[in-house]
Design a protein around this motif. Structure first.
Motif: not given
Length: 380
Positions: A80-81, A106-108, A118-121, A141-143
């Motif tokens: 997802g996004r 990018g980290a797992v 994992s969350v991409a840039e 997910i906190f971003s």
């Protein structure tokens, strides 16, 4: 040493510094309103207008992982996004509120029971689990996202062109013009004739009339609102444009007559006497000599009257009564927006800037005549 040629006294520096402070106090809020009118609601809520040209880094609301589960190579994957397709980039992320920036893009991250995340840039995330996660509570997910500068015309389109708002602010704009233009021209025309009579025509009671005009300058308009409204209702011109024009005319005439009379008194007497010797009538002298020479004073009062009537709310509320909203002016429309859209600061900022754009254009177009008109009659 203050009188040495080429040096400036301390008083001169104080005046310059004071003027610079006054200009800054006026300019910065106006500039801020202009910049905010092109920003989105999220940008206004998270950063000041002075940072509009820089990349904004803010913590996004926590988002719970969700989506369709797909089995890939014996593991159950959900993709997802974090946010919609924008230019925002994730600078850090985490799975707990205590450590919202624990991981880099990018980290797992290893979660419980062999679950990885994992969350991409660009905000795309992948949750991988050795067993199905259906019916279980998925992690949040906190971003922290970095958003580049963004400007939009959507605020102006929403106010001026959207069907739900077109009958509001755009109509109020033309209603304000309908009130302001006649309410500026009528008192100038009347005051010009009166000022010429008080300056150059001899008749009994002229000094008393001049004193009465000066006295009316200090009378607050609030004292005359209710009696004047009753008079308008009895005559039949209340609740309309005509009553509003006459009210603005009555409240603006004392200042107009005072400014124009002081300016006309300072005009050279020889010109007027020569015109009379040549057989010119008072009306010819007024139209062909006095009016062209008095243009700075006329422009000076036009600026004051236009700004006052354009920004007026009290007189419009009293004399321009309309329950259907067909004659609502911009100041009243902005108050209504403030009540119905108190959280939409981008809409309020845009509406406010639209309301000051026309007065700004009028002021800068005619400001060179302002000082000359205000100083009328002060020196000989």
């Amino acid at each position: 040493m203050n009188n040495v040629v080429g040096t400036k006294s301390s008083l001169t520096w104080a005046v310059h510094i004071s003027m610079a402070v006054l200009v800054a106090l006026w300019l910065f809020p106006t500039l801020g309103l202009f910049v905010s009118s092109f920003r989105t609601a999220d940008q206004i809520a998270t950063s000041g207008w002075w940072s509009a040209l820089s990349t904004q880094e803010r913590q996004a609301p926590a988002i719970r992982v969700g989506g369709d589960e797909v089995e890939v190579d014996g593991r159950f994957v959900i993709e997802g996004r974090l946010f919609r397709a924008t230019d925002a980039k994730v600078s850090a992320w985490g799975t707990t509120s205590t450590q919202p920036e624990a991981n880099e893009p990018g980290a797992v991250a290893e979660l419980a029971d062999g679950v990885t995340l994992s969350v991409a840039e660009d905000g795309a995330y992948v949750l991988s689990s050795p067993v199905s996660t259906e019916g279980t509570r998925l992690p949040r997910i906190f971003s922290t996202a970095a958003t580049p500068p963004e400007f939009t015309f959507d605020n102006y389109r929403a106010i001026l062109f959207e069907p739900s708002n077109t009958d509001g602010m755009s109509r109020a704009f033309f209603n304000t013009l309908t009130v302001t233009i006649p309410a500026t021209i009528i008192p100038i025309v009347i005051a010009a004739f009166a000022a010429y009579a008080l300056a150059w025509m001899d008749f009994p009671g002229r000094a008393l009339l001049i004193a009465a005009v000066v006295g009316l300058l200090v009378v607050p308009l609030q004292l005359a609102l209710i009696p004047l409204l009753k008079l308008h209702n009895e005559v039949g011109i209340g609740k309309g444009y005509l009553g509003t024009w006459l009210a603005h005319t009555g409240f603006g005439l004392p200042l107009a007559i005072y400014l124009l009379r002081n300016y006309m008194v300072g005009l050279p007497r020889d010109i007027i006497e020569c015109a009379k010797v040549d057989g010119a009538s008072d009306f010819q002298i007024f139209t062909k000599i006095i009016l062209p020479l008095s243009f700075p004073a006329l422009a000076s009062f036009a600026i004051f009257q236009f700004l006052w009537t354009w920004n007026d709310l009290l007189v419009s509320l009293v004399f321009l009564i309309d329950s259907s909203g067909q004659t609502t002016v911009m100041t009243k429309q902005i108050v209504e927006l403030l009540g119905t859209r108190g959280g939409n600061w981008e809409i309020l900022a845009t509406a406010a800037f639209i309301s000051i754009a026309v007065p700004l254009l009028v002021f800068f177009a005619m400001q060179k005549y302002l000082v000359r008109g205000l100083l009328a009659g002060s020196v000989k």
